[in-house]
Motif scaffolding. Structure first.
Motif, mmCIF file in Angstrom:
data_model
loop_
_atom_site.group_PDB
_atom_site.id
_atom_site.type_symbol
_atom_site.label_atom_id
_atom_site.label_comp_id
_atom_site.label_asym_id
_atom_site.label_seq_id
_atom_site.Cartn_x
_atom_site.Cartn_y
_atom_site.Cartn_z
ATOM 1 N N LYS A 171 -29.877 -51.274 27.432
ATOM 2 C CA LYS A 171 -30.309 -52.061 26.269
ATOM 3 C C LYS A 171 -31.327 -53.130 26.644
ATOM 4 O O LYS A 171 -31.280 -53.691 27.738
ATOM 5 C CB LYS A 171 -29.105 -52.756 25.622
ATOM 6 C CG LYS A 171 -27.996 -51.818 25.200
ATOM 7 C CD LYS A 171 -28.394 -50.915 24.051
ATOM 8 C CE LYS A 171 -27.262 -50.026 23.602
ATOM 9 N NZ LYS A 171 -27.628 -48.610 23.581
ATOM 10 N N LEU A 172 -32.195 -53.434 25.692
ATOM 11 C CA LEU A 172 -33.123 -54.546 25.842
ATOM 12 C C LEU A 172 -32.524 -55.757 25.127
ATOM 13 O O LEU A 172 -32.294 -55.715 23.927
ATOM 14 C CB LEU A 172 -34.476 -54.188 25.224
ATOM 15 C CG LEU A 172 -35.523 -55.302 25.228
ATOM 16 C CD1 LEU A 172 -35.854 -55.743 26.644
ATOM 17 C CD2 LEU A 172 -36.792 -54.852 24.528
ATOM 18 N N VAL A 173 -32.262 -56.809 25.865
ATOM 19 C CA VAL A 173 -31.630 -57.987 25.267
ATOM 20 C C VAL A 173 -32.454 -59.242 25.528
ATOM 21 O O VAL A 173 -32.958 -59.875 24.610
ATOM 22 C CB VAL A 173 -30.185 -58.154 25.780
ATOM 23 C CG1 VAL A 173 -29.608 -59.506 25.355
ATOM 24 C CG2 VAL A 173 -29.301 -57.036 25.239
ATOM 25 N N CYS A 174 -32.587 -59.623 26.791
ATOM 26 C CA CYS A 174 -33.301 -60.870 27.091
ATOM 27 C C CYS A 174 -34.697 -60.588 27.627
ATOM 28 O O CYS A 174 -35.579 -61.421 27.532
ATOM 29 C CB CYS A 174 -32.516 -61.701 28.104
ATOM 30 S SG CYS A 174 -32.461 -60.949 29.749
ATOM 31 N N ASP A 175 -34.907 -59.410 28.179
ATOM 32 C CA ASP A 175 -36.181 -59.026 28.774
ATOM 33 C C ASP A 175 -36.593 -60.001 29.871
ATOM 34 O O ASP A 175 -37.774 -60.208 30.101
ATOM 35 C CB ASP A 175 -37.274 -58.957 27.685
ATOM 36 C CG ASP A 175 -38.400 -58.007 28.086
ATOM 37 O OD1 ASP A 175 -38.213 -57.226 29.030
ATOM 38 O OD2 ASP A 175 -39.468 -58.064 27.444
ATOM 39 N N GLY A 223 -34.196 -60.750 32.808
ATOM 40 C CA GLY A 223 -33.295 -60.781 33.957
ATOM 41 C C GLY A 223 -32.137 -61.752 33.832
ATOM 42 O O GLY A 223 -31.598 -62.192 34.832
ATOM 43 N N SER A 224 -31.736 -62.078 32.598
ATOM 44 C CA SER A 224 -30.631 -63.038 32.456
ATOM 45 C C SER A 224 -29.325 -62.429 31.966
ATOM 46 O O SER A 224 -28.303 -63.106 31.997
ATOM 47 C CB SER A 224 -31.007 -64.145 31.461
ATOM 48 O OG SER A 224 -32.328 -64.516 31.582
ATOM 49 N N CYS A 225 -29.338 -61.188 31.469
ATOM 50 C CA CYS A 225 -28.145 -60.721 30.769
ATOM 51 C C CYS A 225 -27.523 -59.439 31.301
ATOM 52 O O CYS A 225 -26.376 -59.154 31.033
ATOM 53 C CB CYS A 225 -28.448 -60.536 29.287
ATOM 54 S SG CYS A 225 -29.378 -59.030 28.974
ATOM 55 N N GLY A 226 -28.288 -58.631 31.997
ATOM 56 C CA GLY A 226 -27.738 -57.420 32.606
ATOM 57 C C GLY A 226 -27.581 -56.209 31.707
ATOM 58 O O GLY A 226 -27.154 -55.152 32.162
ATOM 59 N N ALA A 227 -27.940 -56.333 30.427
ATOM 60 C CA ALA A 227 -27.715 -55.220 29.491
ATOM 61 C C ALA A 227 -28.567 -53.995 29.833
ATOM 62 O O ALA A 227 -28.262 -52.892 29.404
ATOM 63 C CB ALA A 227 -28.016 -55.667 28.064
ATOM 64 N N CYS A 228 -29.617 -54.212 30.613
ATOM 65 C CA CYS A 228 -30.584 -53.152 30.913
ATOM 66 C C CYS A 228 -30.290 -52.465 32.236
ATOM 67 O O CYS A 228 -31.111 -51.696 32.720
ATOM 68 C CB CYS A 228 -31.966 -53.780 30.979
ATOM 69 S SG CYS A 228 -32.011 -55.092 32.229
ATOM 70 N N CYS A 238 -35.314 -54.296 33.040
ATOM 71 C CA CYS A 238 -36.374 -55.103 32.437
ATOM 72 C C CYS A 238 -37.183 -55.839 33.500
ATOM 73 O O CYS A 238 -38.196 -56.445 33.191
ATOM 74 C CB CYS A 238 -35.797 -56.089 31.427
ATOM 75 S SG CYS A 238 -34.921 -57.476 32.163
HETATM 76 S S1 FES Z 1 -32.606 -57.240 29.264
HETATM 77 FE FE1 FES Z 1 -31.478 -58.932 29.968
HETATM 78 S S2 FES Z 1 -31.490 -58.641 32.093
HETATM 79 FE FE2 FES Z 1 -32.768 -57.077 31.383
#
Ligand code: FES
Ligand code: FES
Lengths: 213, 751
Positions: A95-99, A101-106, A118
């Motif tokens: 998933k694309l969430v923060c784009d 490097g802060s959330c890990g969804a990707c 991302c």
């Molecule tokens: S989209 Fe959040 S770390 Fe990549």
């Protein structure tokens, strides 16, 4: 009138970040690994390497090995692995969430190591084995971490789930008896907005029971 | 024709038998004496868990349509400005660009916060769309602005909107009893000013949609909590194109978090549909993280001047609150309910105003106004306990009362036992050493009112025994699909595996509630039951003919259909369904009738207990443990309910200790519009959480189900705040409780 803001803060960051990534290849998923000193060094390196081997702007053909299949795809060199997966190949598990490097969804694996999609340029992921959440199960047989997530009800909205599952399963692949603290560390670069951590910890224990010796 | 029923209601140690009437085509309450086989059991996996753990679940963000364009929005960088889009030609000539559109008529208007929507660019790729958006020429005339609410209250400050910044100009007052009299009766008075921060929703899936036309019909995959309000909004937004709602289809199969911020079509939803029509191609526009954070809602901050009067034994005599809420440039909030309803007090006066600033507009956020008010009342009570040198649990327990349907005294007591309050509680600030421990407790309450005409449910029984239950609601991650399947399986007497749940699509043609206010369970679950009840009676009629008995003599339990009067007459559910041969049975129930029982109420109650560790050298607070006692009437999907309670608690921990939208008052912008500097707790910040679910059988709807999304999100911040005061002996009245505030408080205490 100068440039207009398009998610402007982020755009500026994105520029330096991607330049940086060009220099160092792909980033491992781990919280707070970069110091400004390293970043500055990498920038110089990136600029140097840019001059000798210029590709793009414009479309560049790439070959990506994803979940055991080779995909031929045309994309711009600035496109992240996540963007190419999601927008060009319709592989939308990551998933694309923060784009940023802060959330890990990707999170996906590169040669078995979890990375932020991302923060990884697609062009740099060539020649590596890319595994996404879609490729984690062996056919119909789910990975034990996936099974454990189901049993522990470790999904609410589920948007963070692919990322957490990829990091946690990578940790167990490396060490089938990983301790709970090691598992916490492995997913500490991830955010779950629904707050499903309690169930994920339960899943971690269940998974160790399935994998560990 | 109404039918009389009897049932048993209440909770452990406090039950009673009641009689009530409801129409014949509806089913009666399950109640406390019902032999549940599935409802409330723990082992039912979430229906869509496999899709979620394998990445197959398609969220709106994941919808890729053939030939689809990608769009981005351009927002105003200034907190307050007149703007005019002067030239889009350069942007239009950029590679891959198919459309540049503006949000406001003529591309001009007044932006009232940094993040105001100005234009949208659509192109072949997202990168091209971003490039193009940057080339849109906009003239800005920057205007004076105000960010700090205290400053905004000053008459000399810039006006955020027409009217004044303080709304309404005279405070709204809510009164109960005689507050002056109450203070006269008081033997002790405490006063304090409590403030709470602005939090952003930060849903992992940003707001946005994909729009695609097929002839006159438009389909919109929208990340929304309410598919029907989106459909209505898209239709009315494009009525000039001749669009009617019967040509609008909205789909939300999976949704990556909303928490109150995702109702309505959004201006970019309407624009997406418009561009898709004009260009003749599908368009996707999902906000980027920055825009989502600054534009798409937040939980308003508050400042509460609280004064409590009490007797020496801790009984409240008066509460007076003057509160200011900070909803940004538009919207409003109220912190009144926790002061008025959480504890018993006869004399209350609440005065409230909103203070507008040039910041993003607030939206509903998981129990609007409640965590704020809860922090205010719990902290004030904690300070009262400190002043009276009383145990704060004792004091709080003294000020709550219950009924057959309001179990809060029971829940508070149960929580104290599970938590080990007696052993852990100590005098405020009495612990020595560098690391100090503290405990705190708080209660919660939420009215989760089911809408009796809010849902239509269709139940279809197929000849192979499979069942479809359908409704026009959506699942945000609460477990709505699972809850519906459990109710249907229980009503039909069969395994959950037989049931398929269809939701999240307006084309089902079945009215469904927006997922808000913790109302989805009480709105949909009774109708699911009624639809299944009506469908199974039709099947039972067929069987009754065969068995020469009445449909009312037939029942089904654990997959076996049987005659109640002749125990030898039975068959499996599958065999029974096979009697349908090539047809199916369909029953649609529209809404439900509320049983008219005096005293029944829609409130969900609970209590939480927190334990913290405060490092007096670094000022760092860690919440180590929470016990959350909660009822949601009769709990239907137990495992999913536990997950939801834990999630609510973690958001409460975030509110108490971490999250804070920080504004630069000089620049007029948010400093941390991201997920890096805006601290959302991760797995390492997660306390040990024990959930204790209490079943309270309330005849409010036939399943007894009440909503759960909001109630457990209310008390955590207050409980943690009280625990910190207990640990260090001084209250910190300002959320979030960050190390700087702890150190400053300790310094004040010493100096
Ligand atoms: S989209 Fe959040 S770390 Fe990549
Ligand atoms: S389950 Fe919703 S963000 Fe993790």
């Amino acid at each position: 009138m100068s440039d207009q803001p398009v998610g402007q803060t982020q755009e500026r960051r994105a520029f330096s970040r991607r330049l940086f990534m060009k220099g160092v290849g792909t980033s491992m998923v781990s919280a707070g690994a970069l110091s400004t000193g390293i970043a500055a060094g990498a920038m110089q390196e990136a600029q140097a390497s840019q001059e000798e081997n210029v590709r793009g702007p414009g479309m560049v053909p790439m070959t990506l090995n994803i979940n055991g299949h080779n995909y031929q795809v045309e994309a711009e060199p600035r496109e992240t692995l996540l963007e190419v997966l999601r927008n060009r190949l319709d592989i939308t598990g990551p998933k694309l969430v923060c784009d940023a490097g802060s959330c890990g969804a990707c999170t996906v694996w590169l040669d078995g190591n979890p990375v932020y999609g991302c923060l990884t340029l697609a062009i740099k992921a060539q020649g590596k084995k890319i595994t996404t959440i879609e490729g984690l199960a062996q056919g119909d047989k789910l990975h034990p971490v996936q099974e454990a997530f189901i049993e522990a009800d470790a999904t609410q909205c589920g948007f963070c789930t692919p990322g957490f599952v990829m990091s946690m399963s990578a940790a167990y692949e490396k060490n089938p008896n990983a301790s709970l603290d090691e598992i916490k560390e492995s997913v500490s670069g991830h955010i779950c907005r629904c707050g499903t951590y309690t169930q994920m910890l339960e899943a971690a224990e269940l998974a160790r029971g399935k994998i560990g010796g | 024709m109404a039918k009389q029923h009897t049932t048993v209601v209440g909770y452990e140690g406090n039950t009673q038998s009641i009689e009530y009437a409801i129409p014949e085509n509806e089913t009666g309450l399950w109640g406390a004496n019902f032999d549940y086989s599935i409802v409330g059991k723990k082992n039912i996996p979430r229906l869509d868990a496999v899709e979620k753990v394998t990445g197959k679940a398609k969220y709106s963000y994941d919808i890729n349509r053939p030939n689809m364009l990608h769009a981005v929005v351009l927002t105003c960088p200034y907190a307050h400005a007149h703007f005019e889009v002067t030239d889009t030609s350069e942007a239009e000539k950029m590679p891959g660009v198919k459309s540049i559109e503006v949000f406001d008529e003529g591309g001009k208007g007044t932006a009232r916060f940094a993040g105001w929507l100005i234009a949208m660019a659509a192109a072949e790729t997202i990168q091209q769309a971003r490039d193009a958006a940057r080339k849109i020429k906009v003239n800005y005339k920057v205007l004076p602005f105000v960010i700090d609410p205290d400053e905004a209250m000053d008459d000399a400050s810039p006006r955020v909107n027409r009217g004044g910044n303080v709304n309404p100009p005279e405070a709204r007052a809510r009164d109960r009893g005689d507050v002056d009299q109450g203070f006269q009766e008081a033997e002790v008075i405490v006063e304090g000013v409590y403030t709470t921060q602005v939090q952003t929703h930060s849903c992992l899936e940003t707001h946005g949609c994909v729009a695609e036309w097929n002839g006159d019909e438009v389909t919109v995959w929208h990340s929304t909590q309410g598919i029907w309000s989106v459909a209505g909004g898209i239709a009315s937004g494009l009525k000039d194109l001749g669009l009617q709602q019967n040509n609008v289809r909205v789909i939300t199969q999976y949704m990556g978090g909303g928490f109150g911020s995702k109702f309505g079509p959004e201006p970019f939803g309407v624009l997406c549909a418009l561009v898709a029509k004009k260009v003749g191609r599908p368009v996707k526009m999902m906000l980027d993280r920055y825009t989502d954070t600054v534009y798409a809602g937040n939980k308003p901050g508050s400042k509460m001047y609280v004064k409590l009067g009490a007797k020496k034994d801790g009984k409240l005599t008066a509460i007076h609150v003057k509160a200011y809420n900070y909803p940004g440039h538009s919207g409003g909030s109220s912190v009144a309910i926790p002061f008025m309803e959480h504890y018993d007090c006869e004399n209350i006066r609440i005065e409230e105003q909103n203070v507008m600033t040039n910041a993003g507009a607030s939206r509903a956020f998981r129990a609007p106004g409640r965590p704020q008010g809860s922090f205010g009342i719990e902290m004030a009570l904690e300070e009262l306990a400190m002043k009276l040198e009383m145990d704060s649990y004792e004091l709080k327990a003294k000020n709550v009362s219950g009924t057959t349907y309001k179990a809060v005294p029971y829940e508070l007591k149960l929580g104290a036992e599970k938590f080990g309050w007696k052993e852990k509680s100590k005098k405020h600030g009495s612990e020595n050493g560098k690391i100090k421990h503290g405990v705190g407790c708080a209660v919660t309450f939420w009215h989760s009112t089911g809408q009796d005409k809010g849902a239509s449910v269709r139940c279809t029984l197929y000849p192979d025994g499979s069942v479809e239950v359908a409704n026009g609601c959506q699942d945000l991650g609460t477990g709505q699909r699972t809850m519906m399947a459990i109710v249907a399986a229980e009503e039909l007497g069969i395994d959950v595996g037989f049931i398929k749940v269809s939701i999240g699509d307006t084309q089902l043609g079945l009215n469904g509630p927006a997922s808000g206010g913790s109302t989805t369970t009480p709105t949909t679950s009774p109708v699911v039951r009624n639809a299944c009840y009506q469908a199974k009676l039709k099947l039972y009629e067929k069987i009754a003919t065969k068995w020469k008995t009445e449909a009312s003599d037939i029942d089904c339990k654990n997959g076996t259909v049987f005659s109640k009067s002749h125990s030898d007459k039975k068959m499996s559910w599958k065999d029974a369904a096979a009697m349908l041969r090539n047809s199916a049975i369909t029953a649609t129930a529209d809404g439900f009738t509320k049983p008219d029982v005096p005293g029944s109420n829609t409130g969900a109650y609970g209590a939480q207990f927190a334990e913290v560790e405060v490092d007096t050298e670094t000022g760092k607070v860690r919440c180590t443990r929470i016990v959350a006692v909660q009822d949601c009437g009769k709990t239907i999907a137990k495992k999913q309910a536990e997950s939801q309670i834990c999630g609510a608690v973690i958001q409460g921990v975030a509110c108490a200790l971490y999250e804070d939208r920080i504004m630069d008052n000089m620049a007029g912008r948010q400093i941390n519009p991201n997920m890096e500097e805006y601290k959302i707790p991760g797995i390492k910040e997660t306390p040990d959480i024990e959930t204790v679910i209490v079943d309270v059988y309330d005849p409010v709807v036939n399943t007894g189900g009440k909503g759960l999304g909001e109630p457990p999100a209310i008390p955590t911040g207050g409980a943690i705040g009280c625990a910190v005061a207990n640990a260090i002996g001084v209250p910190i009245r300002d959320l979030p409780i960050t190390p700087d505030k702890v150190l400053a408080a300790l310094q004040r205490k010493e100096g």
